[in-house]
Enzyme design. Structure first.
Site, PDB file in Angstrom:
ATOM      1  N   GLU A 129      -5.140   0.007  -7.536  1.00 60.47           N
ATOM      2  CA  GLU A 129      -4.099   0.907  -8.031  1.00 60.47           C
ATOM      3  C   GLU A 129      -3.032   0.087  -8.740  1.00 60.47           C
ATOM      4  O   GLU A 129      -2.449  -0.826  -8.157  1.00 60.47           O
ATOM      5  CB  GLU A 129      -3.472   1.693  -6.872  1.00 60.47           C
ATOM      6  CG  GLU A 129      -4.421   2.701  -6.243  1.00 60.47           C
ATOM      7  CD  GLU A 129      -3.821   3.417  -5.046  1.00 60.47           C
ATOM      8  OE1 GLU A 129      -4.029   4.626  -4.913  1.00 60.47           O
ATOM      9  OE2 GLU A 129      -3.142   2.751  -4.224  1.00 60.47           O
ATOM     10  N   HIS A 139      -2.318  -2.707  -6.028  1.00 56.05           N
ATOM     11  CA  HIS A 139      -2.801  -2.412  -4.675  1.00 56.05           C
ATOM     12  C   HIS A 139      -4.314  -2.551  -4.630  1.00 56.05           C
ATOM     13  O   HIS A 139      -5.052  -1.682  -5.086  1.00 56.05           O
ATOM     14  CB  HIS A 139      -2.386  -0.998  -4.247  1.00 56.05           C
ATOM     15  CG  HIS A 139      -2.861  -0.639  -2.877  1.00 56.05           C
ATOM     16  ND1 HIS A 139      -3.211   0.642  -2.518  1.00 56.05           N
ATOM     17  CD2 HIS A 139      -3.081  -1.413  -1.776  1.00 56.05           C
ATOM     18  CE1 HIS A 139      -3.615   0.645  -1.260  1.00 56.05           C
ATOM     19  NE2 HIS A 139      -3.546  -0.578  -0.792  1.00 56.05           N
ATOM     20  N   ASN A 151      -3.724   6.467  -0.321  1.00 51.06           N
ATOM     21  CA  ASN A 151      -3.146   6.648   1.004  1.00 51.06           C
ATOM     22  C   ASN A 151      -2.451   7.991   1.164  1.00 51.06           C
ATOM     23  O   ASN A 151      -2.328   8.497   2.281  1.00 51.06           O
ATOM     24  CB  ASN A 151      -2.176   5.510   1.325  1.00 51.06           C
ATOM     25  CG  ASN A 151      -2.897   4.295   1.868  1.00 51.06           C
ATOM     26  OD1 ASN A 151      -3.916   4.410   2.538  1.00 51.06           O
ATOM     27  ND2 ASN A 151      -2.389   3.114   1.571  1.00 51.06           N
ATOM     28  N   SER A 201       0.812  -1.216   0.000  1.00 51.05           N
ATOM     29  CA  SER A 201       0.000   0.000   0.000  1.00 51.05           C
ATOM     30  C   SER A 201       0.841   1.260   0.000  1.00 51.05           C
ATOM     31  O   SER A 201       0.312   2.353  -0.224  1.00 51.05           O
ATOM     32  CB  SER A 201      -0.916   0.020   1.233  1.00 51.05           C
ATOM     33  OG  SER A 201      -0.146   0.000   2.422  1.00 51.05           O
TER      34      SER A 201
END
Length: 505
Positions: free
Chosen positions: A156, A144, A194, A123
């Site tokens: 992702e 991800h 994130n 991540s």
């Protein structure tokens, strides 16, 4: 390159929640799947758990029994790495440890054929760093997934510096075949979601630390005014305070202590105490049996308001005026600087300045600042703040007006940009910087934030709805109030305002 053929074998290493979820996704797409975990028996237990989930889908009529059996038949738990040697794709989903992942990929490269694709579900770790020690680093990239993988559409797709564009395209198309929504992101700390999401956590944590309001009130404002599915404190309790803090610290360190990503002392204290949220029974809230949430702080007025005066245009808060009229409040219109008058109170949308500073600048003695709402027609709550020395009867008149529009009113201390506006402004600013730095396209950034963390709007689209000029003013005033680089406006935002263009242009 074409997508993977449906009969191509796929391996997943790591049988935790993420690895098991990814294995289920791949098996449902028709691939034979080998699931491996270093803990003996973990892969077999994960396959049994997947089968239980599928059985519940059958019971609910969402899946037929034949499909359940077929999916289960494609899932093979294995105990040894060499059993993955003939895989076309290996997806790593082990703990977030750079050295451990690098070691695993080195072993896989030595074991698997040269045309096997290697992917990491990391991540936040650098894909370039993960691939750096490989003989053929071009075959490794990031995929991800988001938890729970079978339900979350977003993935992702993250190439490193050496990743083969053909392999990137192959997995992009493969994910579409699997029913997922891939977005492309550069290998930068936190990728899209994130990274861009950090202000959602950071600004509420700072407001709490400054005593602007309590957890329950701030969470209610983000839900009921901001349109977010959950507030910061209930969401971090769900994620785990240790996990959320670890991601923030990782991104903060990766960006060389950029103050925009500064971790929270309050959150670190919770982690130190073992108050990790739902999984420990205590976080910002208690999850003990019978525990009740603290009350949401709100004001109440018994006054009745029949009319108010609109002077000029309230910019992004104009839908509030429409709501007042729909609720039977007569709105008298005349030219002016953009404010609402009700009795002795003056209501204005926040521009990021402190209420007391703005009252002094404007000469208005009974000033009430209005927070942002994602949708003023649907919102059930709104935050306000007031200048020091506001007359109690004027505050009561302002509260009465908003109540008659069907809004609960929560008062914050005199804090720059209140709660929802501050959060949205910082999310949009971070998204603009990610766009400036080529992390992803504007469309993929907005899509990732809507699908990955369920935001009501993509942050760049939200910025354009507010008006980039207004957003820039809010950020400049926030930075002026705090004197911190944390609130510096993105260069791209300044550039687009100067050019008269939007962020999606």
């Amino acid at each position: 390159m074409d997508p993977l053929k449906c009969n191509a074998a796929v391996a997943v290493v790591g049988a935790g929640a993420m690895g098991a979820g990814i294995a289920q996704v791949v098996a449902q797409a028709g691939h034979p799947v080998r699931l491996l975990d270093q803990s003996p028996g973990a892969a077999a237990r994960a396959v049994a758990t997947i089968d239980q989930r599928l059985a519940r889908q059958v019971a609910k009529g969402r899946l037929d029994e034949a499909s359940r059996q077929a999916i289960h038949g494609r899932l093979q738990p294995v105990e040894h790495l060499h059993e993955l040697r003939d895989s076309a794709l290996v997806i790593e989903a082990i703990a977030e440890n750079l050295a451990a992942k690098q070691q695993l990929f080195a072993e896989l490269e030595a074991l698997c054929t040269d045309d096997c694709i290697l992917a990491s579900n990391t991540s936040s770790l650098s894909i370039t760093a993960l691939a750096a020690g490989l003989r053929r680093p071009q075959r490794l990239l990031g995929l991800h997934f988001f938890n729970p993988a079978p339900l979350m559409a977003l993935v992702e797709v993250v190439p490193g510096l050496a990743s083969d564009p053909g392999i990137v395209q192959c997995l992009h198309q493969t994910l579409l075949d699997w029913g997922k929504q891939p977005v492309r992101a550069r290998s930068t700390p936190g990728f899209i979601v994130n990274r861009v999401a950090r202000p959602f956590y950071g600004e509420s944590l700072r407001l709490l630390q400054e005593g602007a309001a309590d957890c329950a009130t701030l969470d209610a404002l983000l839900r009921e005014a901001g349109g977010f599915a959950m507030g910061t404190f209930e969401l971090t309790d769900l994620i785990g305070q240790d996990i959320n803090d670890r991601v923030t610290c990782s991104i903060y360190e990766a960006y060389y202590a950029d103050p925009r990503f500064q971790p929270s002392l309050i959150q670190q204290e919770l982690v130190a105490a073992g108050h990790l949220g739902r999984k420990s029974g205590q976080g910002f809230y208690s999850y003990a049996e019978g525990a009740q949430r603290p009350p949401i702080q709100q004001l109440h007025s018994n006054a009745k308001i029949s009319d108010c005066v609109l002077e000029g245009d309230l910019a992004w808060a104009m839908p509030l005026v429409q709501r007042l009229e729909q609720r039977g409040i007569q709105v008298l219109r005349r030219d002016g600087p953009g404010l609402l008058r009700v009795g002795d109170a003056v209501l204005v949308p926040s521009d990021g300045r402190l209420a007391s500073q703005r009252a002094r600048d404007s000469g208005q003695g009974n000033l009430v600042l209005l927070d942002l709402a994602a949708d003023y027609q649907q919102a059930t709550r709104l935050a306000i703040s007031c200048n020091a020395g506001i007359q109690p009867h004027a505050l009561d008149q302002a509260v009465a007006l908003l109540q008659q529009a069907g809004l609960q009113v929560s008062r914050l201390s005199d804090t720059p940009a209140l709660a929802v506006l501050r959060t949205v402004a910082m999310l949009a600013n971070e998204a603009a910087d990610a766009l400036l730095q080529g992390v992803a396209s504007a469309a993929d950034i907005d899509l990732a934030m809507r699908l990955g963390v369920n935001y009501p709007l993509g942050p760049l689209a939200w910025a354009e709805r507010l008006g980039l000029g207004h957003l820039l003013q809010v950020l400049e005033n926030l930075q002026g109030a705090y004197g911190e680089d944390r609130y510096r406006p993105s260069l791209l935002l300044r550039r687009r305002v100067a050019e008269g263009r939007n962020l999606h242009d």
